[in-house]
Design an enzyme around this catalytic site. Structure first.
Site, PDB file in Angstrom:
ATOM      1  N   ASP A 208      13.700 -53.178  37.363  1.00  0.00           N
ATOM      2  CA  ASP A 208      14.187 -54.339  38.093  1.00  0.00           C
ATOM      3  C   ASP A 208      15.713 -54.467  38.017  1.00  0.00           C
ATOM      4  O   ASP A 208      16.217 -55.514  37.628  1.00  0.00           O
ATOM      5  CB  ASP A 208      13.488 -55.585  37.506  1.00  0.00           C
ATOM      6  N   GLU A 435       8.385 -52.309  27.532  1.00  0.00           N
ATOM      7  CA  GLU A 435       7.045 -52.286  28.129  1.00  0.00           C
ATOM      8  C   GLU A 435       6.634 -50.854  28.503  1.00  0.00           C
ATOM      9  O   GLU A 435       6.337 -50.563  29.658  1.00  0.00           O
ATOM     10  CB  GLU A 435       6.995 -53.219  29.348  1.00  0.00           C
ATOM     11  N   TYR A 480       6.444 -64.498  30.748  1.00  0.00           N
ATOM     12  CA  TYR A 480       6.987 -65.348  31.817  1.00  0.00           C
ATOM     13  C   TYR A 480       5.934 -66.351  32.269  1.00  0.00           C
ATOM     14  O   TYR A 480       5.544 -66.383  33.440  1.00  0.00           O
ATOM     15  CB  TYR A 480       7.445 -64.464  32.987  1.00  0.00           C
ATOM     16  N   GLU A 516      11.971 -61.700  25.818  1.00  0.00           N
ATOM     17  CA  GLU A 516      12.348 -62.135  27.175  1.00  0.00           C
ATOM     18  C   GLU A 516      11.531 -63.372  27.516  1.00  0.00           C
ATOM     19  O   GLU A 516      10.352 -63.444  27.186  1.00  0.00           O
ATOM     20  CB  GLU A 516      12.034 -61.065  28.230  1.00  0.00           C
TER      21      GLU A 516
END
Ligand code: GCB
Length: 622
Positions: A208, A435, A480, A516
């Site tokens: 990303d 990840e 998230y 994160e």
């Protein structure tokens, strides 16, 4: 024995073993520094540039563009180095270009470098993305696979062949990503002529951030004497008031050499010295290296000067290299991260090397601004997501006491990264991947390379994906909630976050960092009640996370790193609004509302957990 003391004894026993492991790494990667025996010449600035837009992108090689001046084989444009080339022009085909681009410039090499055969002249590229081939005066001197790490070639004999010729440096860089590159990607050709123009293809990527390309860090020429200090490894410890600097120096270019290692304090006073190529320097009344906001005198650095003398049949060589050394220890228990045997709580950020116009190009004004913002925020740490950052950034971390989780991307660059970053006091942990799919080998490999630091890998909230967890020292979790899961539902955060922590800790009893979390906010978008993409929603997500973090940090959560420090560019797509907007600062480094929430929190955490220097009692003074 209290836990820190027990760990201390164990550490001392292990240090020599550690040290051997770190030293096993081939040749050195010392950062080029000037000294009485070494010179550095920066080749930054304007270079000639051409993208190879031929259908197979291979014309440059077919027509051997490296053999003559680039301007003689076709049109060239100005290109700054260091910088990504993508955002420099108004040409969309260059912004999205995939394939080979060619850089060239001529350099005046000081006559004394050429005249003195006892001088090594080294060409060094700080990093270029992704695959590079380098020629000097039409002769290939090196090639390198992968961005984000330096590579170099000795070019002395080549430029001595014809000292009247200028030194012409040509660098071809290819940014094509395949399933074998890291980060990975693949090229997809679209052959349906009812839908796509001739030769149409796209570069798919699986990460990303924008696939910025070009020469991203400084290009240098530097010298050393023929016999030189090739590498220095330091591992530090302390016992009571005595600092211990275990060191090893390796030498190239001489069968025998005499060495002197001198450790100096901030005032240039010698505090310890030795004439052995390896050993331990003992520092009485040591000033330890402490993180920012953990101590009133953070980031204390000693200087270790290594002076080498060697003689061959022709000459005597003297080389001097000075390495900054911070003396500190790092340990992990099942619930704590200890720096100098004191619990350390990571309150920090994730970053990217990213800014407008420059892309991933190294830029001092940006770096200094970012450090000022980190300090303003009360951040004590960051993670180098998702690749190794410029060495100058780690040097700033050493100088300012900003703790680093240093992220690598594959086994080979893992070797290089450990070799490059092993001596930074600020680097307290390696992150082997974000990840990832196959982390075990990476974890074991990195641990074997550097047992002096803990290792982590970044996982997500799905604790079933636990292939690496048994092998790491710290579990780092990205999640998230109310964004990618249950979008718009802030009310799920308390329960889902609590479950996440309890699952991971319940299974592994290892300390956890929330590595994160966050939400996109387009600066200036407002909505009350909060809706996604508004500044209010970003604030609300952070506040909900913080409530749970405040409960769990009393148990085993040892840190929180916001995603992200600043907005950054990504590939175009329906989930990105001119890039990823999860920054608490805009891409231009202006604060969003969330930055003030975080600033208040981080200063409160610092006041609770650290001992602030007098001048930081008033954060507004930055
Ligand atoms: C992640 C990735 C990061 C992305 C972020 C996001 O888990 O590690 O590279 O940018 O999520 O915003 O989706």
């Amino acid at each position: 024995m209290p836990v820190p003391a027990r760990l201390g004894v164990f550490r001392v026993l292990c240090l020599f073993a550690v040290f051997e492991a770190v030293c096993l790494l081939d040749t050195g990667m010392l950062f080029p520094r000037e000294s009485s025996s070494r010179e550095v010449k920066e080749l930054n600035g304007r270079w000639d540039f051409r993208a190879d837009k031929s259908p197979n992108r291979n014309q440059g090689f077919e027509k051997a563009w490296y053999k003559s001046r680039l301007a003689e084989t076709g049109p060239v444009i100005d290109m700054p180095v260091p910088a990504s080339y993508n955002d420099i022009t108004q040409d969309p085909t260059l912004r999205d270009f995939i394939g080979w681009v060619w850089y060239e410039r001529e350099v005046v090499v000081p006559a004394r470098w050429i005249a003195d055969e006892g001088t090594r002249v080294v060409l060094r590229v700080g990093s270029a993305h992704y695959y590079s081939v380098v020629w000097v005066n039409g002769v290939k001197v090196t090639e390198h696979n992968g961005g984000h790490l330096p590579f170099e070639a000795e070019i002395g004999s080549l430029i001595r062949k014809d000292p009247t010729q200028p030194c012409r440096i040509t660098i071809a860089v290819n940014n094509t990503l395949t399933l074998d590159t890291l980060p990975p990607g693949n090229i997809q050709h679209m052959d349906d002529h009812t839908k796509y123009p001739d030769g149409f293809f796209v570069q798919n990527i699986y990460f990303d951030f924008f696939n910025y390309a070009g020469i991203h860090r400084s290009v240098l020429l530097y010298t050393t004497p023929k016999a030189y200090v090739d590498d220095i490894t330091v591992v530090t410890d302390f016992l009571d008031n005595t600092g211990l600097v275990y060191y090893k120096v390796s030498v190239q270019g001489a069968a025998t050499a005499t060495l002197k290692a001198t450790l100096m304090d901030k005032n240039g006073r010698c505090v310890a010295s030795s004439s052995e190529p390896s050993g331990v320097l003992k520092v009485v009344d040591v000033n330890l290296w402490w993180p920012y906001l953990m101590h009133e005198n953070p980031a204390y650095l000693y200087s270790m000067e290594v002076r080498l003398m060697a003689t061959d049949s022709r000459s005597t060589y003297e080389d001097v290299y000075t390495l900054p050394v911070g003396i500190r220890t790092v340990n992990v228990t099942s619930t704590q991260f200890l720096i100098n045997n004191k619990p350390f709580y990571f309150h920090g950020v994730n970053k990217h090397e990213d800014s407008d116009i420059r892309g991933k190009g190294f830029d001092w004004p940006l770096i200094v601004k970012d450090f000022n913002l980190l300090k303003w925020l009360g951040a004590n740490s960051f993670r180098t997501s998702h690749y190794p950052y410029a060495e100058e950034i780690l040097q700033m971390c050493d100088r300012h006491g900003i703790v680093v989780i240093d992220e690598l991307s594959l086994v080979t660059s893992g070797v290089l990264l450990v070799r490059r970053d092993k001596n930074h006091a600020s680097v307290v942990m390696w992150s082997v991947a974000n990840e990832p799919a196959a982390e075990m080998t990476l974890i074991k490999h990195t641990k074997a390379l550097d047992p002096s630091r803990p290792v982590t890998f970044i996982t997500d909230s799905n604790y079933a994906r636990d292939r690496g967890a048994p092998y790491v020292d710290v579990i780092c979790v990205n999640s998230y909630f109310s964004w990618y899961h249950d979008p718009g539902h802030l009310e799920v955060i308390p329960i889902q976050l609590k479950t996440q922590f309890e699952n991971w800790y319940g299974k592994y009893q290892k300390p956890i960092i929330q590595s994160e979390y966050g939400a996109d906010a387009v600066a200036g978008f407002h909505s009350d009640p909060p809706v996604m993409f508004s500044e209010e929603y970003q604030k609300a997500v952070l506040q909900s996370y913080h409530n749970v973090l405040d409960q769990k940090r009393k148990q085993y959560v040892i840190g929180e790193l916001i995603w992200n420090f600043a907005d950054f560019m990504t590939v175009q797509g329906i989930t990105r609004v001119v890039g990823n907007k999860k920054g608490i600062f805009t891409r231009e480094r202006q604060p969003k509302a969330a930055a003030f929430i975080l600033k208040e929190r981080y200063w409160r955490l610092a006041n609770e957990t650290g001992r602030l220097p007098v001048w930081t009692k008033y954060p507004c003074s930055f």
